[in-house]
Design a protein around this motif. Structure first.
Motif, mmCIF file in Angstrom:
data_model
loop_
_atom_site.group_PDB
_atom_site.id
_atom_site.type_symbol
_atom_site.label_atom_id
_atom_site.label_comp_id
_atom_site.label_asym_id
_atom_site.label_seq_id
_atom_site.Cartn_x
_atom_site.Cartn_y
_atom_site.Cartn_z
ATOM 1 N N PRO A 1 30.889 43.297 9.282
ATOM 2 C CA PRO A 1 31.191 41.987 9.891
ATOM 3 C C PRO A 1 30.577 41.783 11.272
ATOM 4 N N GLU A 2 30.607 42.820 12.120
ATOM 5 C CA GLU A 2 30.045 42.685 13.463
ATOM 6 C C GLU A 2 28.574 42.274 13.421
ATOM 7 N N TRP B 1 27.470 41.397 18.810
ATOM 8 C CA TRP B 1 26.414 41.558 17.812
ATOM 9 C C TRP B 1 25.310 42.467 18.343
ATOM 10 N N PHE B 2 24.706 43.208 17.436
ATOM 11 C CA PHE B 2 23.579 44.037 17.846
ATOM 12 C C PHE B 2 22.612 44.204 16.691
ATOM 13 N N SER B 3 21.349 44.328 17.036
ATOM 14 C CA SER B 3 20.322 44.609 16.042
ATOM 15 C C SER B 3 19.253 45.421 16.740
ATOM 16 N N MET C 1 20.175 38.305 22.482
ATOM 17 C CA MET C 1 21.171 39.093 21.757
ATOM 18 C C MET C 1 22.507 39.000 22.477
ATOM 19 N N GLY C 2 22.441 38.871 23.821
ATOM 20 C CA GLY C 2 23.645 38.779 24.636
ATOM 21 C C GLY C 2 24.444 37.509 24.410
ATOM 22 N N LEU D 1 35.393 46.636 23.115
ATOM 23 C CA LEU D 1 33.971 46.646 22.771
ATOM 24 C C LEU D 1 33.113 46.362 23.993
ATOM 25 N N LEU D 2 33.607 45.453 24.821
ATOM 26 C CA LEU D 2 32.866 45.124 26.032
ATOM 27 C C LEU D 2 32.971 46.246 27.058
ATOM 28 N N ASP D 3 34.159 46.855 27.136
ATOM 29 C CA ASP D 3 34.336 47.950 28.089
ATOM 30 C C ASP D 3 33.327 49.062 27.824
#
Lengths: 181, 399
Positions: free
Chosen positions: B280-281, B207-209, B201-202, B127-129
């Motif tokens: 869930p994320e 997580w993202f919105s 957010m970081g 996910l980070l990549d």
């Protein structure tokens, strides 16, 4: 046509927005209640010059909005909590489900407020109507172009054909005309 | 409309330099005290310090950025109502360039604590990549420079031009400020949005919105307008800005109402979409904040940030009453503190609300310094743009 028509009021023309404003202040201070001004564009401060005060429309809209809110709350809670308490999407049917109801409650509040605002506005302006006595005044149409007009209605307690005419001329009114129904 | 020089009731006034200096020193004193306590926190419990400092910093940052928003909006829309109170917005926004320094300790010493992606090696988390083009050290630091460069530049241009106009009264400054503001609007929007994404957010890079930037903006603009109400009232009480009437309060109250509603609208929309989709994320953000003792704070936030101020601001009579409006304004700023707290601190104390002395210390350190800078700027120029060509229109404001 030969029958004498009822007098609706007196109309007067003014040179400019400023002179109409000054005239409105004088008419306001004289204590007239049933009169209006007609101008090609909205004039800032005219409501104060006329002594109109705050419109009562907002109070009606508030009540309308409150009714919408109440309708929304009842409309979503009675079926979901009382009549058909079903678990949808794994969401419980108690107050924690409220977010699902907000759009309906919100929209109904807005809808009822809007309906009340439009309806009350029509009622307060006595609309719709097909004709109005002021249209019998031949110079009245100038208010859509360059006329700054004032009309004092005959039903006003202070109205008198001769004295009001003299008053209008004294405060700068031109072409003071008697308007018939 | 009369020319401002013909307006005999309004003469140039300057905040008492002695009092300004005193208040400024008081602000810096509080800041020094906060800094000392924070330094202890930095040595003893680095984690708590990092989150507390981010909380204190973000609160002041949102208030100052909000002030910049109102200044920019004022010029870009060519408004007239707020010319009288515009200088105070400029003064608050002018803190921004210096405020950037307060972010340095986080980026230099606390980055891996706050932003967990900082130390994750490539290939560990797919996910980070996928996000590594954006979330990497170089770009993150560059963005920090761009945010404060961008916001600071807009704030400085508008403030300098405005003060320059005090001297010569030339209309060219008005046009220059309008141009700068029209460029400044997108600069502000991009900087605030991505700053919110980067720094808040970081905190959980999974997580993202998509509403996050707007959410932070809604809180910033509303609380900043509240701050303006308090500042203007404070100045009036000390004999300045006497030309401000209930009409100005009415306008400011209307903007407060707007942003109370807008905050609720955005906050609710964000919550509702995440809650309904149940991924869930996404839900993790609210899962932490709606469980354990954080639950009480989140509920309080919803009630206090919208349901309590809303009925007060709804009526014209309360918006025209400076006393009531100031009460509501203080409350909104308090709720902005709660809002930022509930955003930042649960990332550290995931098991529940755990207040720390360092939260207050950071607030004092950053807030005190900002107040000190504000008072210094306050007594440096006239309390209103005295030679703005359209000042009279603002003085004779009618809603």
């Amino acid at each position: 046509m030969s029958q004498p028509r009822k007098v609706y009021g007196l109309g007067a023309e003014f040179d400019s927005a400023a002179s109409l404003m000054a005239a409105a202040e004088k008419i306001r201070d004289t204590g007239f209640a049933h009169w209006d001004v007609h101008t090609p564009f909205p004039i800032h401060g005219m409501d104060k010059a006329m002594g109109l005060g705050k419109s009562k429309l907002s109070a009606a809209v508030f009540v309308g909005g409150l009714m919408g809110l109440l309708t929304g709350v009842l409309l979503v809670t009675i079926p979901s909590f009382v009549l058909y308490p079903i678990i949808v999407h794994g969401k419980p049917y108690n107050w924690a489900t409220a977010p699902a109801f907000f759009p309906i409650i919100f929209e109904l509040t807005v809808l009822f407020s809007a309906f009340t605002a439009v309806g009350t506005m029509f009622a307060m302006n006595q609309l719709p109507r097909l004709n109005h006595p002021v249209f019998n005044w031949d110079r009245f149409k100038r208010f859509t172009d360059d006329g700054f007009l004032m009309v004092i209605e005959a039903r006003d307690a202070k109205f008198s054909e001769s004295r009001t005419k003299a008053l209008l001329e004294e405060i700068g009114g031109k072409n003071v005309t008697l308007i018939h129904d | 409309m009369s020319h401002p020089t013909e307006n005999s009731t309004l003469s140039a006034e300057q905040f008492d330099p002695a009092l300004g200096k005193k208040l400024s020193s008081l602000g810096f004193g509080v800041s020094a005290l906060g800094l000392v306590i924070s330094a202890i926190g930095f040595m003893t419990s680095r984690e708590q310090f990092a989150f507390s400092w981010l909380f204190g910093f973000m609160l002041v940052f949102t208030l100052c950025a909000g002030a910049l928003f109102w200044t920019v909006l004022h010029h870009a829309t060519d408004s007239e109502w707020g010319i009288l109170v515009r200088r105070q917005m400029e003064n608050v926004a002018g803190i921004l360039p210096v405020l950037g320094l307060f972010f340095l300790p986080l980026i230099l010493f606390c980055a891996p604590i706050l932003w967990k992606w900082w130390d994750v090696a490539p290939g560990v988390d797919p996910l980070l990549d996928a996000k590594s083009a954006f979330l990497n050290h170089t770009f993150f630091s560059l963005r920090y420079v761009l945010y404060f460069g961008g916001l600071g530049w807009v704030a400085m241009v508008l403030s300098k031009r405005s003060v320059a106009q005090d001297a010569d009264g030339a209309a060219k400054h008005t046009f220059a400020m309008r141009k700068a503001a029209i460029i400044g609007l997108p600069v502000f929007a991009v900087c605030l949005t991505f700053a919110a994404v980067d720094w808040l957010m970081g905190l959980d890079y999974h997580w993202f919105s998509t509403m996050w930037g707007v959410y932070i903006f809604a809180g910033a603009a509303g609380s900043s307008m509240s701050l303006l109400v308090l500042i203007v009232t404070g100045l009036r009480r000390n004999g300045y800005l006497k030309a401000v009437t209930t009409e100005h309060y009415h306008v400011m109250g209307k903007f407060m109402l707007t942003f109370v509603v807008f905050w609720a609208y955005i906050g609710y929309s964000q919550y509702m979409l995440i809650w309904y989709a149940n991924i869930p994320e996404e839900t993790i953000y609210f899962k932490i904040r709606n469980t354990e003792s954080w639950h009480y704070l989140s509920t309080f936030l919803v009630l206090g940030r919208f349901f309590i101020p809303f009925p007060f601001l709804l009526f014209q009579s309360t918006k025209k009453n400076p006393k009531i409006l100031c009460g509501v304004a203080s409350w909104i700023i308090f709720m902005q503190i709660v809002d930022i707290y509930v955003i930042v601190l649960p990332s550290l104390h995931q098991t529940g609300f755990s207040p720390s002395v360092f939260d207050l210390a950071s607030l004092a350190a950053v807030g005190g310094a900002a107040a000190g800078l504000y008072f210094r700027r306050l007594s440096a120029s006239c309390t209103f743009p005295k030679r703005d060509p359209r000042l009279a229109g603002s003085v004779n404001l009618h809603n």
